[in-house]
Each structure stands twice: as C-alpha cells, then as structure tokens.
Design a protein around this motif. Structure first.
Motif, PDB file in Angstrom:
ATOM      1  N   LEU A 235      50.731  50.445   2.048  1.00 42.14           N
ATOM      2  CA  LEU A 235      49.496  49.672   2.198  1.00 42.14           C
ATOM      3  C   LEU A 235      49.183  49.584   3.686  1.00 42.14           C
ATOM      4  N   VAL A 236      48.028  50.108   4.069  1.00 45.54           N
ATOM      5  CA  VAL A 236      47.625  50.088   5.482  1.00 45.54           C
ATOM      6  C   VAL A 236      46.423  49.165   5.617  1.00 45.54           C
ATOM      7  N   THR A 237      46.596  48.050   6.302  1.00 48.47           N
ATOM      8  CA  THR A 237      45.444  47.165   6.525  1.00 48.47           C
ATOM      9  C   THR A 237      44.735  47.607   7.804  1.00 48.47           C
ATOM     10  N   GLY A 238      43.420  47.444   7.819  1.00 53.70           N
ATOM     11  CA  GLY A 238      42.663  47.865   9.008  1.00 53.70           C
ATOM     12  C   GLY A 238      42.666  49.375   9.191  1.00 53.70           C
ATOM     13  N   GLY A 239      42.822  50.085   8.080  1.00 52.20           N
ATOM     14  CA  GLY A 239      42.935  51.545   8.150  1.00 52.20           C
ATOM     15  C   GLY A 239      41.627  52.266   8.425  1.00 52.20           C
ATOM     16  N   ALA A 240      40.530  51.513   8.556  1.00 51.39           N
ATOM     17  CA  ALA A 240      39.259  52.151   8.939  1.00 51.39           C
ATOM     18  C   ALA A 240      38.932  51.872  10.401  1.00 51.39           C
ATOM     19  N   GLY A 241      39.853  51.242  11.110  1.00 56.17           N
ATOM     20  CA  GLY A 241      39.642  50.984  12.537  1.00 56.17           C
ATOM     21  C   GLY A 241      40.178  52.132  13.374  1.00 56.17           C
ATOM     22  N   PHE A 242      40.208  51.915  14.674  1.00 52.13           N
ATOM     23  CA  PHE A 242      40.607  52.969  15.613  1.00 52.13           C
ATOM     24  C   PHE A 242      42.050  53.446  15.373  1.00 52.13           C
ATOM     25  N   ILE A 243      43.013  52.554  15.494  1.00 49.36           N
ATOM     26  CA  ILE A 243      44.424  52.971  15.427  1.00 49.36           C
ATOM     27  C   ILE A 243      44.852  53.175  13.974  1.00 49.36           C
ATOM     28  N   GLY A 244      44.410  52.258  13.091  1.00 55.02           N
ATOM     29  CA  GLY A 244      44.792  52.378  11.684  1.00 55.02           C
ATOM     30  C   GLY A 244      44.324  53.685  11.069  1.00 55.02           C
ATOM     31  N   SER A 245      43.120  54.112  11.412  1.00 54.98           N
ATOM     32  CA  SER A 245      42.617  55.373  10.821  1.00 54.98           C
ATOM     33  C   SER A 245      43.378  56.564  11.384  1.00 54.98           C
ATOM     34  N   ASN A 246      43.789  56.469  12.630  1.00 57.41           N
ATOM     35  CA  ASN A 246      44.610  57.552  13.197  1.00 57.41           C
ATOM     36  C   ASN A 246      45.914  57.659  12.420  1.00 57.41           C
TER      37      ASN A 246
ATOM     38  N   THR B 142      34.423  45.377   9.031  1.00 58.28           N
ATOM     39  CA  THR B 142      33.662  44.559   9.979  1.00 58.28           C
ATOM     40  C   THR B 142      32.862  45.526  10.853  1.00 58.28           C
ATOM     41  N   TYR B 143      32.214  44.992  11.887  1.00 55.25           N
ATOM     42  CA  TYR B 143      31.459  45.862  12.799  1.00 55.25           C
ATOM     43  C   TYR B 143      32.358  46.977  13.358  1.00 55.25           C
ATOM     44  N   ALA B 144      33.684  46.719  13.446  1.00 55.37           N
ATOM     45  CA  ALA B 144      34.611  47.688  14.056  1.00 55.37           C
ATOM     46  C   ALA B 144      35.168  48.678  13.048  1.00 55.37           C
ATOM     47  N   GLY B 145      35.017  48.385  11.772  1.00 56.81           N
ATOM     48  CA  GLY B 145      35.555  49.276  10.740  1.00 56.81           C
ATOM     49  C   GLY B 145      34.527  50.331  10.373  1.00 56.81           C
ATOM     50  N   ASN B 146      35.001  51.524  10.062  1.00 57.09           N
ATOM     51  CA  ASN B 146      34.072  52.633   9.858  1.00 57.09           C
ATOM     52  C   ASN B 146      34.747  53.652   8.937  1.00 57.09           C
TER      53      ASN B 146
ATOM     54  N   ARG C 284      28.748  62.864  19.459  1.00 53.23           N
ATOM     55  CA  ARG C 284      27.702  61.867  19.685  1.00 53.23           C
ATOM     56  C   ARG C 284      27.255  61.207  18.369  1.00 53.23           C
ATOM     57  N   ALA C 285      27.200  62.008  17.315  1.00 54.54           N
ATOM     58  CA  ALA C 285      26.726  61.467  16.030  1.00 54.54           C
ATOM     59  C   ALA C 285      27.637  60.354  15.529  1.00 54.54           C
ATOM     60  N   TRP C 286      28.907  60.375  15.949  1.00 58.08           N
ATOM     61  CA  TRP C 286      29.829  59.309  15.545  1.00 58.08           C
ATOM     62  C   TRP C 286      29.557  58.026  16.348  1.00 58.08           C
ATOM     63  N   TRP C 287      29.411  58.166  17.685  1.00 59.21           N
ATOM     64  CA  TRP C 287      29.374  56.944  18.500  1.00 59.21           C
ATOM     65  C   TRP C 287      28.002  56.348  18.747  1.00 59.21           C
ATOM     66  N   GLU C 288      26.956  57.165  18.660  1.00 58.48           N
ATOM     67  CA  GLU C 288      25.628  56.632  19.014  1.00 58.48           C
ATOM     68  C   GLU C 288      25.237  55.428  18.146  1.00 58.48           C
ATOM     69  N   PRO C 289      25.355  55.509  16.813  1.00 62.50           N
ATOM     70  CA  PRO C 289      24.993  54.334  16.009  1.00 62.50           C
ATOM     71  C   PRO C 289      25.904  53.130  16.267  1.00 62.50           C
ATOM     72  N   LEU C 290      27.158  53.417  16.657  1.00 63.89           N
ATOM     73  CA  LEU C 290      28.099  52.309  16.873  1.00 63.89           C
ATOM     74  C   LEU C 290      27.746  51.516  18.125  1.00 63.89           C
ATOM     75  N   LYS C 291      27.176  52.170  19.110  1.00 68.33           N
ATOM     76  CA  LYS C 291      26.801  51.429  20.326  1.00 68.33           C
ATOM     77  C   LYS C 291      25.698  50.431  20.004  1.00 68.33           C
ATOM     78  N   GLN C 292      24.792  50.818  19.124  1.00 64.69           N
ATOM     79  CA  GLN C 292      23.745  49.873  18.713  1.00 64.69           C
ATOM     80  C   GLN C 292      24.369  48.736  17.906  1.00 64.69           C
ATOM     81  N   ARG C 293      25.309  49.090  17.027  1.00 65.83           N
ATOM     82  CA  ARG C 293      25.964  48.071  16.203  1.00 65.83           C
ATOM     83  C   ARG C 293      26.718  47.071  17.096  1.00 65.83           C
ATOM     84  N   ALA C 294      27.393  47.598  18.124  1.00 66.53           N
ATOM     85  CA  ALA C 294      28.159  46.726  19.024  1.00 66.53           C
ATOM     86  C   ALA C 294      27.230  45.757  19.732  1.00 66.53           C
ATOM     87  N   ALA C 295      26.106  46.251  20.233  1.00 61.24           N
ATOM     88  CA  ALA C 295      25.172  45.396  20.952  1.00 61.24           C
ATOM     89  C   ALA C 295      24.607  44.332  20.024  1.00 61.24           C
ATOM     90  N   LEU C 296      24.262  44.702  18.809  1.00 59.87           N
ATOM     91  CA  LEU C 296      23.679  43.757  17.866  1.00 59.87           C
ATOM     92  C   LEU C 296      24.661  42.665  17.480  1.00 59.87           C
TER      93      LEU C 296
END
Ligand code: NAD
Ligand code: DAU
Length: 330
Positions: free
Chosen positions: A4-15, A40-44, A315-327
């Motif tokens: 069971l991996v919690t936070g597995g859609a985040g940066f380190i967990g997905s790695n 959350t906003y950080a999960g993807n 770019r296609a991965w991070w561009e929408p996330l920068k808007q999400r982070a700001a919001l």
C-alpha cells in the motif's frame, strides 16, 4: 505480495511506484501495488501514466484520514510505504490546518489500521526538517527534534506517533528522514522545478533572503533506492537518514540553474525571506550506509542536467500545474 503506497500520485511516491512496477526492485517483483491518494493540488495521476496500464497497479482516490477506507485497503497488505503529506513549507506558513490533519491525524489512522491488519512492515517517509536547522556538522538519527515550520512540526508529530506504535504495540515501523529531493515530476512550486520552468520561459526567479541557506540535494531515484533498502531490511523501530551528499547554498544552486538554462543573474529577483527560514540542513547517513549499504549513485551534475532536460521536454506536464499552484495559494 501487496504494497500500500500512500501519496503515490505525488512527486516521490509516484517515482517509487514507477520503480516497483518497472521492476527496479527485484524483492518486490510482481507485487500488487495499491496507491491511496487524495489527489490534492499536488497529486497528479499523470505521474503514474507510465505504469497506468499495469495489472499490478490499483489506484484509489481517498483520504488517509478516512479510517473506514484505510481499514478496508489495509486488509491483506504486507508492506505500507507512507508518502502522503502536505509537503510545502511556504503553504504551511500561510495555513497549517491541512498539515496537521493529513500529516498527523492521517498518519495515526494509517498506523492504527496497519496494527489492526497485522502488516509486516510500515515505512514512514519523513524529512530532515524535523531536526530543525544546523550551523555546522550533521544530524544523526538520535538528534533532538526541533522543527521550525508548521510543516516540519506536523511531520515531527507523525514521526513520534510512528515511534509510539512501535514502542507500545510492536508495529514494525521504520522512519526515513531524507534531504531535499529533486528530479522529474517535481511539483513546480518547489525551488528547483519553479526556477527551471521560470527560466525556460524567460521569467525571473524569486531568491529568498540573502540566498545563503544551504540544502543537501538528493536525486529522487537515490531516495527511492534508500526507501526500498529500508522496506526490505530496515530494523523495526529504527530511523534511517537518507542524504544526497551535495550541499549548496541557494545562490550556488541558482548559478547552476542559470547556467543549465542559458540565463544570467539578471533573471534573479531577491525577495523577502521566508518566515522562520531554516539556515542549513545536513544529515549524517552513516547508519543506513553501514547497515543497509546505501550510497547515493547519481551525481548532482548528471541529475540536474537530466532534470532540466526533462522539464524542457515535458512542458505539457508542468504548464497546467503552475496555474494550479498559483490558484491554490491565492
Ligand atoms: P508531494 O506534495 O509531491 O505529494 C504528496 C502526495 O500526497 C500528493 O499526491 C497528494 O495528493 C497526497 N496527499 C496529500 N494529502 C493526502 C491525504 N490526506 N490523503 C491521501 N493523499 C494525500 O510530496 P513529495 O515531495 O512527493 O513528498 C512525499 C513525502 O516525502 C512527504 O511525506 C514529505 O514530507 C516527504 N519528504 C519530501 C521531500 C522533498 O524534497 N520533496 C524531502 C523530505 C521528505
Ligand atoms: O529537506 C527536506 C524538505 O525539502 C522536505 O521535507 C519538503 O517537503 C520539501 O518541500 C523541501 O523543503 P524546502 O523548504 O527546503 O524546499 P523548497 O524547494 O521550498 O525551498 C528550498 C530552498 O529554496 C529554501 O531554502 C527556500 C528557497 N526558495 C524556495 C522557493 C520556493 C527560494 O529561495 N525561492 C523560492 O521561490
């Protein structure tokens, strides 16, 4: 085997999930991997795209504080690797309720469910920030905890709960405390991906305070390799520091990022310092090296070059996330 991996859609967990399913860790070959992530906003979920079609992967969107859901998912689990957290220091300065709810309460819910289900190993992913800030030398695992931000205080709370479940109930918990990670799929609010993506776009980068704060940079692949060693052979009840061995001031880091993106110092904007900004982190990794044979394998030069290339090509991965982070900050 079921992990069971919690936070597995985040940066380190997905790695970690990509590595397990990709076969990087032979001891977990063929394991069923259940990811529990609130998104959350950080999960993807895109972070799991390379393994999304694997029959080994099950994805569950949900909250680690949801005791009923967690108890259901925990049944039959051999190993828990617990990454889920609110992880950004600046956000914890703005508002800390979610940090306490997820990092403290969520961890307690997981620990209790793991105890009830009789899991064989619980790896709790913590951070060097629980030790506070150190002028010189490095922290060993028995150093006093002196967290300075609401984020690190909540992480320290979760570490102490992990300890208590081992001492009181004998739950086989290991805690890892690592230094600053970097690499692909890193959410572009943290300094390295924020600066790389701003510089790619010809935008300025905000350097906090005098830029002399020191961080020890650890490639996320090395971190996950260390976590896996602990998952396989870490002694229950023990804490293991994991570091990268590359200490840089933020000014030095910024110089490297400018060079890697072909920009110069005119892109740097000195801004007001972070409140309570920790001056330096440094972990002593003697224990995990001696006991489990851990060594960072990726040089910072190579890792950073690969990371800059990844952001340039994705770019296609991070561009929408920068808007999400700001919001979400607004
Ligand atoms: P991240 O913010 O990229 O990912 C966190 C993940 O947890 C996201 O997918 C998010 O959706 C999920 N999550 C948040 N709250 C949740 C909840 N209540 N229930 C279920 N899922 C939830 O974080 P990261 O950088 O990958 O960090 C992972 C872990 O490693 C954290 O525990 C963090 O404290 C620790 N850590 C990170 C670093 C670093 O440099 N990034 C260094 C040391 C320790
Ligand atoms: O040490 C481990 C920790 O590393 C983890 O526990 C945290 O989850 C993770 O977010 C990270 O915390 P930091 O606060 O060290 O990382 P961040 O990328 O936010 O900042 C790194 C350094 O860069 C820090 O000294 C602050 C500075 N900084 C950061 C940002 C976002 C800037 O100068 N400008 C910025 O815009």
């Amino acid at each position: 085997m079921r992990i069971l991996v919690t936070g597995g859609a985040g940066f380190i967990g997905s790695n970690y999930v990509r590595k397990v399913i990709g076969g990087s860790y032979p001891a977990f070959a063929g394991a069923d991997v259940v990811v529990l992530d609130k998104l959350t906003y950080a999960g993807n979920q895109e972070n799991l795209a390379p393994v999304a079609d694997s029959p080994q992967l099950s994805f569950v969107q949900g909250d680690i504080s949801d005791a009923e859901l967690v108890s259901t998912l925990m049944a039959g689990t051999d190993t828990v690797v617990h990454f889920a957290a609110e992880s950004h220091v600046d956000r914890s300065i703005l508002a800390s309720t979610d940090f306490v709810r997820t990092n403290v309460l969520g961890t307690q819910v997981l620990l209790q469910a793991a105890l009830d289900a009789g899991v064989g190993k619980f790896v709790h992913i913590s951070t060097d920030e629980v030790y506070g800030s150190i002028e010189r030398g490095s922290w060993t695992e028995d150093h006093v905890l002196e967290p300075n931000s609401p984020y690190s205080a909540a992480k320290a709370g979760s570490d102490l709960l992990a300890r208590s479940y081992y001492r009181t109930h004998g739950l086989p918990v290991c805690v890892t405390r690592c230094s600053n990670n970097y690499g692909p799929y890193h959410f572009p609010e943290k300094v390295i991906p924020l600066f790389i993506t701003n510089l790619i776009d010809g935008k300025p980068v905000p350097l906090y305070g005098d830029g002399q704060n020191v961080r020890d940079w650890l490639h996320v692949d090395d971190h996950c390799r260390g976590i896996q060693l602990v998952a396989e052979a870490g002694r229950p009840g023990e804490i293991y520091n994991i570091g990268g061995g590359t200490e840089l001031t933020n000014r030095e880091l910024t110089e490297k990022l400018l060079a890697a993106t072909g920009r110069d110092w005119s892109f740097v904007r000195p801004v007001t310092d972070r409140k309570g900004h920790d001056r330096r982190y440094s972990v002593d990794i003697t224990k995990i090296s001696a006991e489990l044979g851990y060594q960072a394998q990726i040089s910072f030069e190579q890792g950073l070059a690969d990371t800059v290339r990844w952001y340039t090509e994705n770019r296609a991965w991070w561009e929408p996330l920068k808007q999400r982070a700001a919001l979400t900050v607004a």
